[in-house]
Design a protein around this motif. Structure first.
Motif, PDB file in Angstrom:
ATOM      1  N   VAL A  71     -15.298 -41.679 -13.522  1.00  0.00           N
ATOM      2  CA  VAL A  71     -14.624 -40.393 -13.685  1.00  0.00           C
ATOM      3  C   VAL A  71     -13.116 -40.591 -13.714  1.00  0.00           C
ATOM      4  CG1 VAL A  71     -14.214 -38.120 -12.647  1.00  0.00           C
ATOM      5  CG2 VAL A  71     -16.502 -39.110 -12.621  1.00  0.00           C
ATOM      6  N   GLY A  72     -12.602 -41.436 -12.807  1.00  0.00           N
ATOM      7  CA  GLY A  72     -11.173 -41.718 -12.775  1.00  0.00           C
ATOM      8  C   GLY A  72     -10.697 -42.457 -14.014  1.00  0.00           C
ATOM      9  N   ARG A  73     -11.531 -43.342 -14.527  1.00  0.00           N
ATOM     10  CA  ARG A  73     -11.173 -44.050 -15.763  1.00  0.00           C
ATOM     11  C   ARG A  73     -11.047 -43.061 -16.924  1.00  0.00           C
ATOM     12  NH1 ARG A  73     -14.416 -47.799 -13.081  1.00  0.00           N
ATOM     13  NH2 ARG A  73     -13.382 -49.816 -12.812  1.00  0.00           N
ATOM     14  N   LYS A  74     -11.992 -42.128 -16.979  1.00  0.00           N
ATOM     15  CA  LYS A  74     -11.959 -41.157 -18.072  1.00  0.00           C
ATOM     16  C   LYS A  74     -10.760 -40.232 -17.952  1.00  0.00           C
ATOM     17  CE  LYS A  74     -14.731 -37.707 -20.510  1.00  0.00           C
ATOM     18  NZ  LYS A  74     -16.029 -36.997 -20.580  1.00  0.00           N
ATOM     19  N   SER A  75     -10.472 -39.742 -16.745  1.00  0.00           N
ATOM     20  CA  SER A  75      -9.369 -38.785 -16.592  1.00  0.00           C
ATOM     21  C   SER A  75      -8.018 -39.443 -16.860  1.00  0.00           C
ATOM     22  CB  SER A  75      -9.397 -38.146 -15.204  1.00  0.00           C
ATOM     23  OG  SER A  75      -9.119 -39.084 -14.197  1.00  0.00           O
ATOM     24  N   THR A  76      -7.853 -40.708 -16.469  1.00  0.00           N
ATOM     25  CA  THR A  76      -6.585 -41.375 -16.750  1.00  0.00           C
ATOM     26  C   THR A  76      -6.454 -41.728 -18.227  1.00  0.00           C
ATOM     27  OG1 THR A  76      -7.617 -43.408 -15.877  1.00  0.00           O
ATOM     28  CG2 THR A  76      -6.078 -42.235 -14.443  1.00  0.00           C
ATOM     29  N   TYR A  77      -7.573 -42.085 -18.856  1.00  0.00           N
ATOM     30  CA  TYR A  77      -7.524 -42.292 -20.309  1.00  0.00           C
ATOM     31  C   TYR A  77      -7.137 -40.986 -21.003  1.00  0.00           C
ATOM     32  CZ  TYR A  77      -8.971 -42.764 -25.136  1.00  0.00           C
ATOM     33  OH  TYR A  77      -8.979 -42.738 -26.508  1.00  0.00           O
ATOM     34  N   ASN A  78      -7.747 -39.887 -20.576  1.00  0.00           N
ATOM     35  CA  ASN A  78      -7.432 -38.585 -21.173  1.00  0.00           C
ATOM     36  C   ASN A  78      -5.969 -38.217 -20.947  1.00  0.00           C
ATOM     37  OD1 ASN A  78     -10.059 -38.293 -22.056  1.00  0.00           O
ATOM     38  ND2 ASN A  78     -10.684 -36.952 -20.373  1.00  0.00           N
ATOM     39  N   PHE A  79      -5.444 -38.607 -19.788  1.00  0.00           N
ATOM     40  CA  PHE A  79      -4.027 -38.334 -19.511  1.00  0.00           C
ATOM     41  C   PHE A  79      -3.159 -39.079 -20.519  1.00  0.00           C
ATOM     42  CE2 PHE A  79       0.056 -38.383 -17.500  1.00  0.00           C
ATOM     43  CZ  PHE A  79       0.112 -37.229 -16.737  1.00  0.00           C
ATOM     44  N   GLY A  80      -3.484 -40.347 -20.760  1.00  0.00           N
ATOM     45  CA  GLY A  80      -2.730 -41.118 -21.751  1.00  0.00           C
ATOM     46  C   GLY A  80      -2.842 -40.523 -23.141  1.00  0.00           C
ATOM     47  N   ALA A  81      -4.048 -40.073 -23.503  1.00  0.00           N
ATOM     48  CA  ALA A  81      -4.241 -39.447 -24.816  1.00  0.00           C
ATOM     49  C   ALA A  81      -3.435 -38.156 -24.925  1.00  0.00           C
ATOM     50  CB  ALA A  81      -5.722 -39.171 -25.044  1.00  0.00           C
ATOM     51  N   ALA A  82      -3.335 -37.408 -23.809  1.00  0.00           N
ATOM     52  CA  ALA A  82      -2.534 -36.189 -23.803  1.00  0.00           C
ATOM     53  C   ALA A  82      -1.049 -36.515 -23.954  1.00  0.00           C
ATOM     54  CB  ALA A  82      -2.779 -35.399 -22.516  1.00  0.00           C
ATOM     55  N   LEU A  83      -0.613 -37.609 -23.340  1.00  0.00           N
ATOM     56  CA  LEU A  83       0.776 -38.048 -23.532  1.00  0.00           C
ATOM     57  C   LEU A  83       1.042 -38.344 -25.002  1.00  0.00           C
ATOM     58  CD1 LEU A  83       1.401 -40.476 -20.526  1.00  0.00           C
ATOM     59  CD2 LEU A  83       2.254 -38.149 -20.806  1.00  0.00           C
ATOM     60  N   ARG A  84       0.070 -38.957 -25.651  1.00  0.00           N
ATOM     61  CA  ARG A  84       0.218 -39.236 -27.084  1.00  0.00           C
ATOM     62  C   ARG A  84       0.329 -37.928 -27.873  1.00  0.00           C
ATOM     63  NH1 ARG A  84      -0.009 -43.311 -30.447  1.00  0.00           N
ATOM     64  NH2 ARG A  84      -0.457 -42.800 -32.618  1.00  0.00           N
ATOM     65  N   SER A  85      -0.543 -36.978 -27.556  1.00  0.00           N
ATOM     66  CA  SER A  85      -0.509 -35.687 -28.250  1.00  0.00           C
ATOM     67  C   SER A  85       0.829 -34.988 -28.062  1.00  0.00           C
ATOM     68  CB  SER A  85      -1.638 -34.782 -27.729  1.00  0.00           C
ATOM     69  OG  SER A  85      -2.895 -35.324 -28.043  1.00  0.00           O
ATOM     70  N   LEU A  86       1.392 -35.113 -26.850  1.00  0.00           N
ATOM     71  CA  LEU A  86       2.643 -34.424 -26.548  1.00  0.00           C
ATOM     72  C   LEU A  86       3.856 -35.137 -27.136  1.00  0.00           C
ATOM     73  CD1 LEU A  86       4.316 -32.275 -25.112  1.00  0.00           C
ATOM     74  CD2 LEU A  86       4.142 -33.637 -23.010  1.00  0.00           C
ATOM     75  N   TYR A  87       4.054 -36.385 -26.724  1.00  0.00           N
ATOM     76  CA  TYR A  87       5.314 -37.056 -27.042  1.00  0.00           C
ATOM     77  C   TYR A  87       5.344 -37.728 -28.414  1.00  0.00           C
ATOM     78  CZ  TYR A  87       6.802 -36.166 -22.271  1.00  0.00           C
ATOM     79  OH  TYR A  87       7.168 -35.545 -21.098  1.00  0.00           O
ATOM     80  N   ILE A  88       4.197 -37.901 -29.034  1.00  0.00           N
ATOM     81  CA  ILE A  88       4.168 -38.488 -30.372  1.00  0.00           C
ATOM     82  C   ILE A  88       3.851 -37.421 -31.417  1.00  0.00           C
ATOM     83  CG2 ILE A  88       3.028 -40.166 -31.883  1.00  0.00           C
ATOM     84  CD1 ILE A  88       2.587 -41.933 -29.434  1.00  0.00           C
ATOM     85  N   GLU A  89       2.719 -36.749 -31.244  1.00  0.00           N
ATOM     86  CA  GLU A  89       2.258 -35.832 -32.273  1.00  0.00           C
ATOM     87  C   GLU A  89       2.990 -34.490 -32.252  1.00  0.00           C
ATOM     88  OE1 GLU A  89      -1.909 -35.671 -31.511  1.00  0.00           O
ATOM     89  OE2 GLU A  89      -2.206 -37.818 -31.942  1.00  0.00           O
ATOM     90  N   LYS A  90       3.287 -33.963 -31.074  1.00  0.00           N
ATOM     91  CA  LYS A  90       3.935 -32.654 -30.989  1.00  0.00           C
ATOM     92  C   LYS A  90       5.455 -32.745 -31.061  1.00  0.00           C
ATOM     93  CE  LYS A  90       4.023 -28.377 -28.297  1.00  0.00           C
ATOM     94  NZ  LYS A  90       3.283 -27.563 -27.293  1.00  0.00           N
ATOM     95  N   LEU A  91       6.038 -33.659 -30.285  1.00  0.00           N
ATOM     96  CA  LEU A  91       7.496 -33.732 -30.194  1.00  0.00           C
ATOM     97  C   LEU A  91       8.106 -34.796 -31.089  1.00  0.00           C
ATOM     98  CD1 LEU A  91       7.956 -33.321 -26.324  1.00  0.00           C
ATOM     99  CD2 LEU A  91       8.020 -31.552 -28.095  1.00  0.00           C
ATOM    100  N   ASN A  92       7.285 -35.683 -31.644  1.00  0.00           N
ATOM    101  CA  ASN A  92       7.794 -36.758 -32.486  1.00  0.00           C
ATOM    102  C   ASN A  92       8.884 -37.566 -31.769  1.00  0.00           C
ATOM    103  OD1 ASN A  92       7.769 -38.262 -34.881  1.00  0.00           O
ATOM    104  ND2 ASN A  92       9.470 -37.092 -35.753  1.00  0.00           N
ATOM    105  N   PHE A  93       8.671 -37.768 -30.482  1.00  0.00           N
ATOM    106  CA  PHE A  93       9.655 -38.466 -29.653  1.00  0.00           C
ATOM    107  C   PHE A  93       9.405 -39.973 -29.623  1.00  0.00           C
ATOM    108  CE2 PHE A  93      10.516 -39.942 -25.183  1.00  0.00           C
ATOM    109  CZ  PHE A  93      11.892 -40.074 -25.329  1.00  0.00           C
ATOM    110  N   LEU A  94       8.179 -40.363 -29.382  1.00  0.00           N
ATOM    111  CA  LEU A  94       7.832 -41.783 -29.341  1.00  0.00           C
ATOM    112  C   LEU A  94       7.338 -42.230 -30.704  1.00  0.00           C
ATOM    113  CD1 LEU A  94       5.833 -41.893 -25.967  1.00  0.00           C
ATOM    114  CD2 LEU A  94       8.194 -42.631 -26.351  1.00  0.00           C
ATOM    115  N   PRO A  95       7.469 -43.535 -31.004  1.00  0.00           N
ATOM    116  CA  PRO A  95       6.959 -44.038 -32.284  1.00  0.00           C
ATOM    117  C   PRO A  95       5.433 -43.949 -32.337  1.00  0.00           C
ATOM    118  CG  PRO A  95       7.611 -45.861 -30.865  1.00  0.00           C
ATOM    119  CD  PRO A  95       8.093 -44.601 -30.195  1.00  0.00           C
TER     120      PRO A  95
END
Length: 455
Positions: free
Chosen positions: A109-133
């Protein structure tokens, strides 16, 4: 035993990162750098507690099937090769069952939630804000650090995998997971390396015990039967913090817990007629007592300095480097995998702690922004003028820091003066005000950690 399959698992033990409702900064601000401090994912309790009737919380948790089988690089006389490995937890009689977790171990469960957290970071800082490469090229762009415990290291690995999966990594890129030797660790209040901090934390814990044990006495009639007939006390057997640890871990994994431990109301447990609402507030009352035991010291400047001062100083230094090395410093995101004590410690030090125990994957984020008054989005001319006028009149910094916790933006007391925050936006502290306060909190570590009369 508890299975990790099916609908038994419920993810109430953490708060997912909310990408959709992320508050985009005013248009004149450009995001420069992000510092994240994240509690590890869901884990098993650190000790076996309440496994006997009538509580019947399992002593062995079959929630670690993922990650048990892997290939390890090994060296031999002819060169390196791979070895297929499965880790198992052996009992004293030599028996084992695949997928059983160690105490305090990150679960599936912890592995899944932390993976999902990383995927959410990607959605936010890459896909939404175009901040990270979109594709990471070098470790000069990203920084990943963890405390040297398996559950935090594995949580960070999962976060990195969600943020930059293999298809989004350049061929030559290797994720570096940084850890430090114990004496250099600052991702939590390192009492083991600071005798004075150890003394202070013990003193505050003892004071909390004296103050709260009488308040916990009314819980004996409801809880003692689940802990071997022992009284519920901060220094009891098990300790109140241990009870809370087991109950929160079980709840996060959908494991049945006694009805008395269900928190069905958000209310002040210290009401005069506590007996009338006792079944609903037992866990809240325990939590308040345990929070006081562990974190009351953060109401004092000395504990703030010795526990979190070094970490905040390092954070402030890296922010200032990003600003002064404008265009030459490619580092955009720094992700730190740590513990509940660090999350509460940071919040307490910055005077914004809500006195609730941090959830799994709870995160404190500092976002660094630079004001770009030459930007010209529609309808922003007045705001740019006011910001420019304020900066001129009050000689205000044009670099700002925004702090966030659990999807909430924090208004830090350290920057409430007009000149110390963006006009009309008290949540955006100037980097100058942030750094000034951090400087006050930065300890002379070697000197201040010495207990008077000891060497």
């Amino acid at each position: 035993m508890v299975s990790a399959t099916g609908s038994e698992i419920n993810h109430s033990g953490h708060v997912p990162l909310d990408v959709e409702n992320y508050p985009v900064a005013p248009s004149m601000l450009r995001l420069e750098q992000v510092h994240m401090f994240i509690r590890h994912g869901e884990r098993t309790p650190v000790s076996v507690r309440m496994s006997e009737a009538p509580a019947n919380i399992p002593s062995a948790w079959l929630l670690c099937k993922e990650g048990r089988k892997f290939e390890a690089a090994v060296a031999n006389l002819t060169g390196s090769s791979t070895l297929r490995v499965e880790r198992v937890v052996e009992k004293e009689d030599g028996s084992f069952e695949s997928g059983e977790c160690l105490l305090g171990e990150l679960t599936d469960v912890g592995r899944k939630s932390t993976y999902n957290f990383g995927a959410a970071l990607r959605s936010l800082y890459i896909e939404k804000l175009n901040f990270l490469p979109d594709v990471v090229q070098s470790d000069s762009e990203v920084y990943f650090r963890s405390t040297n415990l398996p559950r935090t290291v594995e949580s960070l690995q999962q976060i990195v995998h969600g943020l930059y999966p293999p298809s989004k990594q350049a061929e030559a890129f290797v994720s570096k997971i940084r850890t430090r030797n114990p004496k250099d660790e600052n991702l939590f209040g390192n009492a083991a390396a600071c005798e004075r901090l150890k003394t202070l934390m013990l003193k505050f814990a003892q004071a909390a015990t004296i103050a709260w044990n009488p308040t916990l006495e009314p819980l004996d009639g409801k809880i003692s039967k689940y802990i071997g007939g022992n009284p519920v006390r901060l220094d009891g057997k098990p300790r109140a913090s241990g009870i809370l640890d087991t109950v929160r871990a079980a709840r996060a994994h959908g494991i049945r817990i006694p009805a008395a431990f269900h928190d069905k109301a958000i209310m002040d447990p210290l009401v005069s007629c506590i007996e009338q609402s006792l079944p609903h507030v037992l866990i809240v009352l325990q939590e308040k007592a345990v929070v006081e035991e562990w974190f009351s010291g953060y109401k004092t400047e000395e504990v703030r300095k010795l526990a979190m001062g070094r970490l905040l100083a390092e954070t402030s230094r890296k922010m200032n480097q990003r600003v002064t090395e404008d265009g030459r410093n490619p580092l955009k995101i720094l992700i730190h995998s740590t513990h509940d004590t660090a999350i509460a410690g940071l919040l307490g030090t910055l005077e914004v702690f809500d006195d609730r125990w941090p959830d799994f994957t709870a995160a404190v984020t500092f976002e660094l922004f630079k004001e770009t008054l030459d930007s010209k989005p529609a309808g922003s001319s007045l705001m740019r003028f006011l910001s420019s006028f304020t900066a001129l009149m009050f000689k205000r910094s044009t670099v700002d820091v925004r702090a966030r916790y659990q999807n909430r933006t924090l208004v830090l007391p350290l920057c409430q003066k007009v000149r110390d925050h963006l006009g009309g936006h008290p949540e955006f502290c100037t980097l100058e005000a942030f750094s000034r306060r951090v400087k006050e909190l930065t300890p002379n570590w070697e000197v201040e950690c010495v207990v008077p009369g000891h060497r």
